[in-house]
Design an enzyme around this catalytic site. Structure first.
Site, PDB file in Angstrom:
ATOM      1  N   ASP A  33       0.884  -1.159   0.000  1.00 15.31           N
ATOM      2  CA  ASP A  33       0.000   0.000   0.000  1.00 15.31           C
ATOM      3  C   ASP A  33       0.926   1.214   0.000  1.00 15.31           C
ATOM      4  O   ASP A  33       2.084   1.118   0.409  1.00 15.31           O
ATOM      5  CB  ASP A  33      -0.886  -0.025   1.249  1.00 15.31           C
ATOM      6  CG  ASP A  33      -1.772   1.207   1.352  1.00 15.31           C
ATOM      7  OD1 ASP A  33      -2.385   1.596   0.341  1.00 15.31           O
ATOM      8  OD2 ASP A  33      -1.835   1.788   2.451  1.00 15.31           O
TER       9      ASP A  33
ATOM     10  N   ASP B 168       0.113   5.025   0.963  1.00 11.46           N
ATOM     11  CA  ASP B 168      -0.026   5.977   2.065  1.00 11.46           C
ATOM     12  C   ASP B 168      -0.078   5.250   3.412  1.00 11.46           C
ATOM     13  O   ASP B 168      -0.922   4.386   3.622  1.00 11.46           O
ATOM     14  CB  ASP B 168      -1.279   6.829   1.873  1.00 11.46           C
ATOM     15  CG  ASP B 168      -1.260   7.584   0.551  1.00 11.46           C
ATOM     16  OD1 ASP B 168      -0.161   7.969   0.107  1.00 11.46           O
ATOM     17  OD2 ASP B 168      -2.337   7.786  -0.034  1.00 11.46           O
TER      18      ASP B 168
ATOM     19  N   ASN C 238      -5.430   2.800  -3.274  1.00  7.08           N
ATOM     20  CA  ASN C 238      -6.693   3.485  -3.565  1.00  7.08           C
ATOM     21  C   ASN C 238      -6.404   4.975  -3.615  1.00  7.08           C
ATOM     22  O   ASN C 238      -5.762   5.515  -2.709  1.00  7.08           O
ATOM     23  CB  ASN C 238      -7.724   3.223  -2.467  1.00  7.08           C
ATOM     24  CG  ASN C 238      -8.308   1.825  -2.502  1.00  7.08           C
ATOM     25  OD1 ASN C 238      -8.185   1.108  -3.483  1.00  7.08           O
ATOM     26  ND2 ASN C 238      -8.968   1.441  -1.423  1.00  7.08           N
ATOM     27  N   GLN C 239      -6.889   5.639  -4.634  1.00  4.79           N
ATOM     28  CA  GLN C 239      -6.722   7.089  -4.764  1.00  4.79           C
ATOM     29  C   GLN C 239      -8.076   7.722  -5.092  1.00  4.79           C
ATOM     30  O   GLN C 239      -8.302   8.260  -6.169  1.00  4.79           O
ATOM     31  CB  GLN C 239      -5.659   7.408  -5.823  1.00  4.79           C
ATOM     32  CG  GLN C 239      -4.266   6.988  -5.425  1.00  4.79           C
ATOM     33  CD  GLN C 239      -3.799   7.660  -4.144  1.00  4.79           C
ATOM     34  OE1 GLN C 239      -3.961   8.865  -3.982  1.00  4.79           O
ATOM     35  NE2 GLN C 239      -3.244   6.875  -3.218  1.00  4.79           N
TER      36      GLN C 239
ATOM     37  N   CYS D 197     -16.201  -0.564  -8.629  1.00  3.66           N
ATOM     38  CA  CYS D 197     -15.258  -1.231  -9.530  1.00  3.66           C
ATOM     39  C   CYS D 197     -14.700  -2.488  -8.850  1.00  3.66           C
ATOM     40  O   CYS D 197     -14.969  -2.745  -7.689  1.00  3.66           O
ATOM     41  CB  CYS D 197     -14.118  -0.272  -9.873  1.00  3.66           C
ATOM     42  SG  CYS D 197     -13.170   0.197  -8.409  1.00  3.66           S
TER      43      CYS D 197
ATOM     44  N   CYS E 167     -11.376  -2.855  -8.675  1.00 10.13           N
ATOM     45  CA  CYS E 167      -9.996  -2.549  -8.308  1.00 10.13           C
ATOM     46  C   CYS E 167      -9.879  -1.847  -6.955  1.00 10.13           C
ATOM     47  O   CYS E 167      -8.801  -1.828  -6.374  1.00 10.13           O
ATOM     48  CB  CYS E 167      -9.302  -1.730  -9.399  1.00 10.13           C
ATOM     49  SG  CYS E 167     -10.043  -0.157  -9.827  1.00 10.13           S
ATOM     50  N   ARG E 168     -10.962  -1.292  -6.436  1.00  7.78           N
ATOM     51  CA  ARG E 168     -10.877  -0.588  -5.155  1.00  7.78           C
ATOM     52  C   ARG E 168     -10.718  -1.595  -4.018  1.00  7.78           C
ATOM     53  O   ARG E 168     -11.546  -2.475  -3.836  1.00  7.78           O
ATOM     54  CB  ARG E 168     -12.116   0.276  -4.936  1.00  7.78           C
ATOM     55  CG  ARG E 168     -12.044   1.063  -3.648  1.00  7.78           C
ATOM     56  CD  ARG E 168     -13.143   2.129  -3.575  1.00  7.78           C
ATOM     57  NE  ARG E 168     -13.081   2.783  -2.289  1.00  7.78           N
ATOM     58  CZ  ARG E 168     -12.178   3.684  -1.949  1.00  7.78           C
ATOM     59  NH1 ARG E 168     -11.262   4.053  -2.816  1.00  7.78           N
ATOM     60  NH2 ARG E 168     -12.166   4.222  -0.752  1.00  7.78           N
ATOM     61  N   LYS E 169      -9.615  -1.457  -3.272  1.00 13.48           N
ATOM     62  CA  LYS E 169      -9.397  -2.370  -2.145  1.00 13.48           C
ATOM     63  C   LYS E 169     -10.565  -2.218  -1.161  1.00 13.48           C
ATOM     64  O   LYS E 169     -11.016  -1.115  -0.930  1.00 13.48           O
ATOM     65  CB  LYS E 169      -8.074  -2.039  -1.431  1.00 13.48           C
ATOM     66  CG  LYS E 169      -6.856  -2.304  -2.269  1.00 13.48           C
ATOM     67  CD  LYS E 169      -5.567  -1.993  -1.537  1.00 13.48           C
ATOM     68  CE  LYS E 169      -5.399  -0.492  -1.347  1.00 13.48           C
ATOM     69  NZ  LYS E 169      -4.156  -0.118  -0.684  1.00 13.48           N
TER      70      LYS E 169
END
Length: 168
Positions: free
Chosen positions: A8, A10, A51-52, A104, A106-108
C-alpha cells in the site's frame, strides 16, 4: 513465476497525509526506500497497490497521481532502487467526477489491482505478500490469494519487516 511484495502507498511507504498528491507534502516512512532497494536486490518485484479516491472526489487528477509516483521513483533512483509498477484505483462510488464515481473491481479490498499486476508481471500470487496499514489492505491480499498479508502501522521500520518477509 515471480513472487512479489505488494505495498500500500499511504501509511506504508510514505507518511499518510489526507489525499496526498503534492510532492511538497510527501515524506518517506522510515526504512521504506531501503525496503524497496532490498526487494530490487533480491529480484522480488516491489509493486504499489493504492486506492486514490481523491480523483473521484475531485481533489486531484490522475495526472497528479502519476506525477507523485514518478517523483517517488526519481527519489528511489538516488539510492539505486525503483518501484516496479504502480497500480491505483481512482474510483469511489460516492465520488463527484464521472466516470470515476462508480463501483469497480480494483478498489481495495477488491483484489483487482493485485490480480492485474500478477498477469502483467507473471507473479505467483500464492507465493507473494501484501503490506498495508488498514484492514482493507489485508483483506485485499487475502481476496487475491496472497501467501500472507501484513499490517504495518508506519511506526516501525519497513526495512525490518520486508527483510523478515523475504527470508520466508
Amino acid at each position: 513465476m515471480n513472487r512479489a511484495i505488494f505495498f500500500d502507498r499511504d501509511g506504508v511507504l510514505n507518511v499518510d497525509v489526507d489525499y496526498l498528491y503534492e510532492v511538497e507534502t510527501f515524506s518517506w516512512v522510515d526504512g521504506a526506500r531501503e525496503a524497496i532497494k532490498l526487494c530490487n536486490d533480491k529480484g522480488c518485484p516491489a509493486i504499489v497497490i493504492t486506492n486514490q479516491s481523491g480523483v473521484a472526489r475531485g481533489f486531484f487528477t490522475e495526472d497528479d497521481v502519476k506525477i507523485l509516483h514518478n517523483f517517488m521513483n526519481d527519489e528511489l533512483k538516488k539510492i539505486g532502487a525503483y518501484i516496479d509498477a504502480f497500480y491505483y484505483c481512482p474510483h469511489h462510488p460516492k465520488g463527484i467526477v464521472p466516470p470515476y464515481n462508480t463501483i469497480c473491481d480494483c478498489r481495495k479490498p477488491a483484489p483487482g489491482m493485485i490480480l492485474q499486476a500478477c498477469r502483467d508481471f507473471n507473479i505467483d500470487v500464492k507465493n507473494s505478500f501484501m503490506i498495508g496499514d488498514r484492514q482493507r489492505d489485508i483483506e485485499c491480499g487475502i481476496n487475491a490469494g496472497c501467501r500472507e498479508s501484513f499490517l504495518f502501522d508506519g511506526k516501525g521500520n519497513l526495512f525490518d519487516l520486508v527483510k523478515k518477509i523475504l527470508e520466508k
